[in-house]
Design a protein around this motif. Structure first.
Motif, PDB file in Angstrom:
ATOM      1  N   ARG A 112       0.512  -1.076   0.033  1.00 13.59           N
ATOM      2  CA  ARG A 112       0.020   0.213   0.073  1.00 13.59           C
ATOM      3  C   ARG A 112       1.157   1.230   0.336  1.00 13.59           C
ATOM      4  NH1 ARG A 112      -4.947  -1.396   4.837  1.00 13.59           N
ATOM      5  NH2 ARG A 112      -5.880  -3.380   3.262  1.00 13.59           N
ATOM      6  N   MET A 113       1.887   1.016   0.385  1.00 15.49           N
ATOM      7  CA  MET A 113       2.463   2.455   1.206  1.00 15.49           C
ATOM      8  C   MET A 113       3.945   2.633  -0.401  1.00 15.49           C
ATOM      9  SD  MET A 113       2.785   4.437   3.319  1.00 15.49           S
ATOM     10  CE  MET A 113       4.805   4.844   3.268  1.00 15.49           C
ATOM     11  N   MET A 114       3.726   1.511  -1.477  1.00 11.63           N
ATOM     12  CA  MET A 114       4.482   2.091  -2.992  1.00 11.63           C
ATOM     13  C   MET A 114       3.401   2.794  -3.425  1.00 11.63           C
ATOM     14  SD  MET A 114       7.080   1.427  -2.588  1.00 11.63           S
ATOM     15  CE  MET A 114       7.892   0.922  -4.570  1.00 11.63           C
ATOM     16  N   VAL A 115       1.412   1.907  -3.986  1.00  9.78           N
ATOM     17  CA  VAL A 115       0.741   2.787  -4.182  1.00  9.78           C
ATOM     18  C   VAL A 115       0.668   4.057  -4.155  1.00  9.78           C
ATOM     19  CG1 VAL A 115      -1.441   1.372  -5.370  1.00  9.78           C
ATOM     20  CG2 VAL A 115      -0.180  -0.260  -4.683  1.00  9.78           C
ATOM     21  N   ASP A 116       0.908   3.904  -2.619  1.00 11.29           N
ATOM     22  CA  ASP A 116       0.362   5.153  -1.991  1.00 11.29           C
ATOM     23  C   ASP A 116       1.835   6.641  -2.638  1.00 11.29           C
ATOM     24  OD1 ASP A 116      -2.213   4.137  -1.797  1.00 11.29           O
ATOM     25  OD2 ASP A 116      -2.348   4.779  -0.084  1.00 11.29           O
ATOM     26  N   GLU A 117       2.954   5.718  -3.113  1.00 12.74           N
ATOM     27  CA  GLU A 117       3.721   6.694  -3.199  1.00 12.74           C
ATOM     28  C   GLU A 117       4.323   7.422  -2.046  1.00 12.74           C
ATOM     29  OE1 GLU A 117       2.570   9.251  -6.522  1.00 12.74           O
ATOM     30  OE2 GLU A 117       3.251   7.387  -8.191  1.00 12.74           O
ATOM     31  N   GLY A 118       4.123   6.542  -0.800  1.00 16.24           N
ATOM     32  CA  GLY A 118       4.398   7.131   0.398  1.00 16.24           C
ATOM     33  C   GLY A 118       3.973   7.984   1.151  1.00 16.24           C
ATOM     34  N   ILE A 119       2.745   7.944   1.016  1.00 15.14           N
ATOM     35  CA  ILE A 119       1.927   9.502   1.502  1.00 15.14           C
ATOM     36  C   ILE A 119       1.027   8.025   1.740  1.00 15.14           C
ATOM     37  CG2 ILE A 119       0.356  11.505   1.459  1.00 15.14           C
ATOM     38  CD1 ILE A 119       3.507  11.145   2.139  1.00 15.14           C
ATOM     39  N   MET A 120       0.401   7.636   2.748  1.00 15.91           N
ATOM     40  CA  MET A 120      -0.368   6.771   3.340  1.00 15.91           C
ATOM     41  C   MET A 120      -2.281   7.131   3.265  1.00 15.91           C
ATOM     42  SD  MET A 120      -0.737   3.298   3.302  1.00 15.91           S
ATOM     43  CE  MET A 120       0.200   2.959   4.464  1.00 15.91           C
ATOM     44  N   ARG A 121      -2.937   6.847   1.526  1.00 12.43           N
ATOM     45  CA  ARG A 121      -4.002   7.439   1.982  1.00 12.43           C
ATOM     46  C   ARG A 121      -5.300   6.341   2.744  1.00 12.43           C
ATOM     47  NH1 ARG A 121      -0.505   9.489  -1.726  1.00 12.43           N
ATOM     48  NH2 ARG A 121      -1.257  11.284  -3.629  1.00 12.43           N
ATOM     49  N   TRP A 122      -5.257   6.755   4.063  1.00 12.92           N
ATOM     50  CA  TRP A 122      -6.009   6.216   4.717  1.00 12.92           C
ATOM     51  C   TRP A 122      -6.834   5.454   4.553  1.00 12.92           C
ATOM     52  CZ3 TRP A 122      -2.620   3.898   7.741  1.00 12.92           C
ATOM     53  CH2 TRP A 122      -1.391   4.698   8.291  1.00 12.92           C
ATOM     54  N   TYR A 123      -7.637   6.765   3.856  1.00 13.31           N
ATOM     55  CA  TYR A 123      -9.448   6.426   4.082  1.00 13.31           C
ATOM     56  C   TYR A 123      -9.757   5.733   2.732  1.00 13.31           C
ATOM     57  CZ  TYR A 123      -7.873   9.169  -0.943  1.00 13.31           C
ATOM     58  OH  TYR A 123      -7.322   9.325  -1.546  1.00 13.31           O
ATOM     59  N   ARG A 124      -8.510   4.768   1.564  1.00 16.17           N
ATOM     60  CA  ARG A 124      -8.612   3.489   0.866  1.00 16.17           C
ATOM     61  C   ARG A 124      -8.736   2.697   1.359  1.00 16.17           C
ATOM     62  NH1 ARG A 124      -3.843   4.656  -3.133  1.00 16.17           N
ATOM     63  NH2 ARG A 124      -5.217   7.663  -4.335  1.00 16.17           N
ATOM     64  N   TYR A 125      -8.830   2.675   2.944  1.00 12.06           N
ATOM     65  CA  TYR A 125      -8.274   1.469   3.791  1.00 12.06           C
ATOM     66  C   TYR A 125      -9.102   1.247   4.592  1.00 12.06           C
ATOM     67  CZ  TYR A 125      -4.636   1.902   0.046  1.00 12.06           C
ATOM     68  OH  TYR A 125      -3.256   2.467  -0.615  1.00 12.06           O
ATOM     69  N   GLU A 126      -8.624  -0.091   5.796  1.00 11.73           N
ATOM     70  CA  GLU A 126     -10.121  -0.463   6.431  1.00 11.73           C
ATOM     71  C   GLU A 126     -10.160   0.762   8.089  1.00 11.73           C
ATOM     72  OE1 GLU A 126      -8.370  -4.019   4.789  1.00 11.73           O
ATOM     73  OE2 GLU A 126      -7.622  -2.222   5.358  1.00 11.73           O
ATOM     74  N   ASP A 127     -10.970   1.060   8.485  1.00 10.96           N
ATOM     75  CA  ASP A 127     -10.864   1.750   9.726  1.00 10.96           C
ATOM     76  C   ASP A 127      -9.529   1.181  10.451  1.00 10.96           C
ATOM     77  OD1 ASP A 127     -11.515   4.787  10.366  1.00 10.96           O
ATOM     78  OD2 ASP A 127     -12.386   3.512  11.912  1.00 10.96           O
ATOM     79  N   TRP A 128      -9.277   0.269  10.872  1.00 11.22           N
ATOM     80  CA  TRP A 128      -8.665  -0.194  11.344  1.00 11.22           C
ATOM     81  C   TRP A 128      -7.035   0.008  11.636  1.00 11.22           C
ATOM     82  CZ3 TRP A 128      -5.850  -3.760   9.932  1.00 11.22           C
ATOM     83  CH2 TRP A 128      -6.311  -4.674   8.968  1.00 11.22           C
ATOM     84  N   PHE A 129      -7.152   0.348  10.123  1.00 10.00           N
ATOM     85  CA  PHE A 129      -5.353  -0.230   9.615  1.00 10.00           C
ATOM     86  C   PHE A 129      -4.498   1.263  10.234  1.00 10.00           C
ATOM     87  CE2 PHE A 129      -2.386   0.518   6.334  1.00 10.00           C
ATOM     88  CZ  PHE A 129      -1.866  -0.205   6.206  1.00 10.00           C
TER      89      PHE A 129
END
Length: 232
Positions: free
Chosen positions: A186-203
């Motif tokens: 996920r970090m690679m896909v988001d190019e180092g800035i995690m898009r938290w809203y894309r993923y599970e709320d617990w993540f």
């Protein structure tokens, strides 16, 4: 806040809650004994607003915060106002300026988590060489970047022996750069800035450092509300 009579010692805000100065002022005035603050987003809070809040939280020991443009001012304020401060988590990106600010103003910091952040190798080496009292460091799932001889940035997938040797003095060193790891992917896909809203709320609440892992705290809704508000 009124019901607590000022006894609140831990506050956790969801990353989608964007507070303003007036909200922080209201909260900080009514929680003088706060020891832990988790606030992953404060881009609507001014420098003056956060500094005034920190001044009221003299018992603060742990802070989870986002990346900010000029980190020295907040590190300096924490050092001046919070004498028992030992634990910090950064969510976003972490460069040499940030590392130098921590080293200068919080040299006795014991726990630092950079989980799922974009981290430069210069910043990492600064921490490992200058933070004498640091006991726990988490760089799991970070996008590690280095500058090549021609000035280009390159992703570091494996730490060299020299860096690992420096990290070996730590009581805990959490590190994951696995291509099979979901968080690293996920970090690679988001190019180092995690898009938290894309993923599970617990993540976003997870952390390999036990004292920083939020478990079920910081949820916007409980399981019942999530079922009621879910979209099929």
């Amino acid at each position: 806040m009124a019901i607590s009579c000022g006894s609140v010692n831990c506050m956790i805000f969801h990353y989608n809650l964007y507070m303003k100065d007036e909200h922080l002022h209201f909260i900080s005035e009514r929680s003088p004994h706060l020891k832990r603050l988790v606030m992953p987003a404060w881009n609507r809070i001014t420098k003056l607003g956060i500094c005034q809040a920190i001044q009221r939280w003299q018992e603060l020991e742990s802070l989870t915060m986002p990346t900010i443009g000029h980190p020295p001012y907040i590190m300096e304020e924490i050092a001046r106002s919070c004498k028992n401060f030992t634990e910090l988590k950064i969510m976003g990106s972490f460069d040499l300026l940030f590392a130098s600010a921590i080293s200068q103003y919080l040299p006795k910091l014991k726990v630092l988590s950079l989980r799922c952040s974009k981290v430069t190798m210069g910043a990492l080496l600064c921490l490992l060489t200058s933070m004498e009292y640091l006991e726990i460091l988490n760089i799991s799932h970070c996008l590690l970047l280095d500058i090549t001889a021609n000035g280009k940035r390159q992703v570091i997938h494996d730490l060299d022996d020299q860096t690992l040797e420096k990290a070996s003095r730590l009581r805990e060193f959490h590190y994951c750069q696995s291509r099979s790891c979901t968080a690293c992917q996920r970090m690679m896909v988001d190019e180092g800035i995690m898009r938290w809203y894309r993923y599970e709320d617990w993540f976003w609440r997870q952390d390999e450092v036990r004292s920083l892992d939020l478990q079920d705290y910081g949820k916007l809704f409980d399981a019942g509300c999530e079922r009621l508000t879910s979209v099929d």
